[in-house]
Design a protein around this motif. Structure first.
Motif, PDB file in Angstrom:
ATOM      1  N   ASN A 278       0.692  -1.162   0.073  1.00 35.68           N
ATOM      2  CA  ASN A 278      -0.182   0.064   0.120  1.00 35.68           C
ATOM      3  C   ASN A 278       0.941   1.254   0.120  1.00 35.68           C
ATOM      4  O   ASN A 278       0.401   2.452   0.525  1.00 35.68           O
ATOM      5  CB  ASN A 278      -0.851  -0.042   1.217  1.00 35.68           C
TER       6      ASN A 278
ATOM      7  N   SER B 268      -6.941   3.968  -3.557  1.00 32.73           N
ATOM      8  CA  SER B 268      -7.281   2.451  -3.234  1.00 32.73           C
ATOM      9  C   SER B 268      -6.246   1.829  -2.203  1.00 32.73           C
ATOM     10  O   SER B 268      -6.633   1.041  -1.588  1.00 32.73           O
ATOM     11  CB  SER B 268      -6.914   1.765  -4.557  1.00 32.73           C
TER      12      SER B 268
ATOM     13  N   ALA C 159      -7.577  -0.110   1.002  1.00 37.41           N
ATOM     14  CA  ALA C 159      -7.218  -1.492   1.234  1.00 37.41           C
ATOM     15  C   ALA C 159      -6.450  -1.541   2.412  1.00 37.41           C
ATOM     16  O   ALA C 159      -6.823  -2.502   3.299  1.00 37.41           O
ATOM     17  CB  ALA C 159      -5.872  -1.749   0.053  1.00 37.41           C
TER      18      ALA C 159
ATOM     19  N   ARG D 158      -6.248  -5.072   3.767  1.00 34.40           N
ATOM     20  CA  ARG D 158      -5.354  -5.732   2.357  1.00 34.40           C
ATOM     21  C   ARG D 158      -4.006  -4.891   1.965  1.00 34.40           C
ATOM     22  O   ARG D 158      -4.168  -3.839   2.544  1.00 34.40           O
ATOM     23  CB  ARG D 158      -6.341  -5.778   1.157  1.00 34.40           C
TER      24      ARG D 158
ATOM     25  N   LEU E 222      -1.808  -3.998  -1.079  1.00 34.19           N
ATOM     26  CA  LEU E 222      -1.554  -3.890  -2.568  1.00 34.19           C
ATOM     27  C   LEU E 222      -0.314  -3.914  -3.184  1.00 34.19           C
ATOM     28  O   LEU E 222       0.721  -2.934  -2.638  1.00 34.19           O
ATOM     29  CB  LEU E 222      -2.327  -2.795  -3.136  1.00 34.19           C
TER      30      LEU E 222
ATOM     31  N   LEU F 222      -1.830  -5.924 -10.707  1.00 36.13           N
ATOM     32  CA  LEU F 222      -2.138  -5.450  -9.368  1.00 36.13           C
ATOM     33  C   LEU F 222      -2.616  -6.710  -8.534  1.00 36.13           C
ATOM     34  O   LEU F 222      -3.145  -7.411  -9.027  1.00 36.13           O
ATOM     35  CB  LEU F 222      -3.545  -4.587  -9.508  1.00 36.13           C
TER      36      LEU F 222
ATOM     37  N   ALA G  54      -3.141  -8.392  -4.548  1.00 31.09           N
ATOM     38  CA  ALA G  54      -3.661  -8.215  -3.494  1.00 31.09           C
ATOM     39  C   ALA G  54      -3.664  -9.310  -2.220  1.00 31.09           C
ATOM     40  O   ALA G  54      -3.638 -10.460  -2.707  1.00 31.09           O
ATOM     41  CB  ALA G  54      -5.261  -7.866  -3.121  1.00 31.09           C
TER      42      ALA G  54
ATOM     43  N   VAL H 168      -9.088   2.045 -10.854  1.00 26.29           N
ATOM     44  CA  VAL H 168      -8.269   1.169  -9.933  1.00 26.29           C
ATOM     45  C   VAL H 168      -9.182   0.715  -8.983  1.00 26.29           C
ATOM     46  O   VAL H 168      -9.145  -0.311  -8.477  1.00 26.29           O
ATOM     47  CB  VAL H 168      -7.174   1.950  -9.402  1.00 26.29           C
TER      48      VAL H 168
ATOM     49  N   ASP I  16      -9.460  -3.097  -7.388  1.00 25.97           N
ATOM     50  CA  ASP I  16      -9.392  -3.300  -5.858  1.00 25.97           C
ATOM     51  C   ASP I  16     -10.370  -4.097  -5.552  1.00 25.97           C
ATOM     52  O   ASP I  16     -10.562  -5.018  -4.823  1.00 25.97           O
ATOM     53  CB  ASP I  16      -9.092  -1.978  -5.223  1.00 25.97           C
TER      54      ASP I  16
ATOM     55  N   LEU J 261     -10.466  -7.465  -6.458  1.00 25.36           N
ATOM     56  CA  LEU J 261      -9.392  -8.427  -5.709  1.00 25.36           C
ATOM     57  C   LEU J 261      -9.924  -8.459  -4.198  1.00 25.36           C
ATOM     58  O   LEU J 261      -9.749  -9.607  -3.678  1.00 25.36           O
ATOM     59  CB  LEU J 261      -8.059  -7.561  -5.647  1.00 25.36           C
ATOM     60  N   ALA J 262     -10.510  -7.483  -3.648  1.00 25.24           N
ATOM     61  CA  ALA J 262     -11.065  -7.859  -2.164  1.00 25.24           C
ATOM     62  C   ALA J 262     -12.276  -8.992  -2.261  1.00 25.24           C
ATOM     63  O   ALA J 262     -12.236  -9.747  -1.337  1.00 25.24           O
ATOM     64  CB  ALA J 262     -11.897  -6.415  -1.803  1.00 25.24           C
TER      65      ALA J 262
END
Length: 456
Positions: A37, A127, A131, A136, A138, A170, A172, A195, A199, A202-203
């Protein structure tokens, strides 16, 4: 410092060969790297490559050099002339393409800069914050490349193409690094990269992975999204040389001699094609060949390119051809083009709709470490990575272990049971070399997960 156009003209004037081709590639890159991040590095770079192809009789000499100064140009041209005089006759020798022009030859070169990320970088920062607050991390890489290619020949051709190439990868991970998911996009200028949406995808996948389901090796109904399909179809495309097929070396060779052009490969009327003008993945509309190989010829530099079907209605329509190989095979001249599109029947469903219509199967998000096992069948092996999920009754119910797979993309075409909606995508395995792809989601009833992989 000379302009690329001046370099081309001066090199052509200096050559003492019968014919000459000069290619100048002016490149620039800008990139961002991030981890945990946090933005970690950024940078820009410039490059310049000169290729001189001298032709004496039927022989060609090729010399390429990086960052050639004006005072070095005569030596590079003289070296190419000597190489041509010393070379054996080239079997692919053909008259150079006639005069003509492509692109705005006289315009200056405008390199890419870090400003290409002007809108993207703040969105990436947002993002990062989202995250971080949700647990999360990234990681990833964003890169933009702009290459201006100038091709001039002694036959009067002056062709120019400016190629922007952007990609975002990207990844995660959960805080304990036990769960991981990947996504990526290709772009021309980063203005169309969402983005936050990436994200969110991915979450959702990390949330799916909170439940782990161990499965044995075997054949499973499998949904492959566009990124995975692109990795397989690009390898098929790279293996579709007409010369190798005619010589009996590949999956596209016809038993007893010749090629399989005209043979049906899929009962589903899929189309696999390239088109230099396809919106969003535009590429050079003329041949640029820095060296000759079995699939390209320096003598073909400047030949015009148009939309070309490789597979049409499920039938093999064309193979990659130079003028030389076309003369050998008796097929049309169809040079390689720097993009690839696959479509199925109209009305294809989205990935989400295909998941909802699955009773039990696997969702395979991306492939990794793909290698060829057998060129005669185009059998490939590779690994799954960053998310294979179990789908039951239309819902993803958990993440499964990774697998090694063994599959031929040509054989897969013959076993497809559904081809979904096509969209622009980024191949995971090949995005260092090939980013311009539009692919569908596909359903395969018996994808071969040959062994369980211990990779995490």
């Amino acid at each position: 410092m000379s302009t690329p156009q001046e370099t081309v003209e001066r090199a052509l004037a200096l050559s003492q060969a019968d014919d000459c081709v000069v290619i100048v590639d002016e490149g620039s890159t800008a990139n961002l790297r991030f981890a945990g991040n946090t933005l970690t590095t950024n940078g820009v770079a410039r490059s310049s490559q000169l290729t001189v192809i001298s032709i004496v009789g039927q022989s060609a000499g090729v010399v390429s050099r990086a960052a050639v100064r004006p005072d070095q140009l005569a030596d590079v041209v003289a070296a190419a002339d000597r190489a041509a005089r010393d070379a054996q006759p080239s079997e692919d020798a053909r008259p150079l393409a006639g005069g003509g022009s492509y692109g705005d030859w006289d315009r200056g070169v405008d390199p890419t800069t870090i400003e290409v990320f002007r809108d993207f970088a703040p969105a990436l920062g947002e993002s990062f914050a989202a995250a971080e607050s949700s647990g999360r991390r990234l990681y990833g890489f964003a890169e933009h490349i702009l290459t201006s290619t100038f091709v001039g020949t002694s036959s009067g051709l002056r062709a120019r193409h400016d190629q922007p190439t952007g990609r975002l990868e990207l990844n995660a991970k959960s805080p304990d690094m036990s769960r991981s998911a990947w996504t990526g996009v290709a772009t021309r200028d980063f203005t169309d990269v969402d983005v936050a949406a990436l994200d969110a995808t991915l979450a959702r996948r990390l949330d799916w992975a909170k439940r782990r389901v161990d499965l044995p090796a075997g054949r499973y109904e499998t949904i492959l999204p566009p990124t995975a399909v692109s990795d397989l179809m690009i390898y098929l495309y790279w293996s579709a040389g007409a010369r190798d097929a005619a010589d009996g070396r590949t999956v596209f060779s016809k038993p007893g001699g010749g090629t399989r052009v005209g043979e049906r490969l899929s009962d589903v009327p899929v189309r696999l094609y390239s088109d230099p003008a396809h919106p969003g993945i535009e590429c050079a509309p003329f041949v640029v060949a820095h060296a000759s190989s079995r699939d390209q010829s320096v003598f073909d530099n400047g030949l015009g390119l148009g939309a070309t079907d490789w597979i049409s209605g499920g039938t093999l329509a064309n193979l990659v051809q130079t003028r030389h190989s076309a003369g050998v095979t008796g097929l049309a001249v169809t040079p390689q083009i720097d993009n690839l599109i696959m479509t199925g029947p109209d009305g294809g469903r989205s990935l989400e709709e295909m998941i909802a219509g699955t009773e039990r199967g696997l969702l395979l998000t991306c492939l990794w470490y793909i290698r060829e096992v057998d060129p005669q069948s185009l059998l490939l092996t590779g690994l799954t990575r960053d998310g294979v999920y179990l789908v039951e009754n239309g819902e993803v119910v958990g993440e499964v272990n990774n697998f090694r797979f063994n599959e031929s993309p040509v054989d897969l075409l013959g076993r497809l049971t559904e081809v979904g909606r096509s969209e622009q995508t980024l191949p995971r395995e090949w995005n260092d070399y090939f980013t311009r792809a539009v692919m569908p989601t596909v359903r395969v009833p018996d994808f071969n997960m040959s062994t369980v992989s211990q990779a995490n």
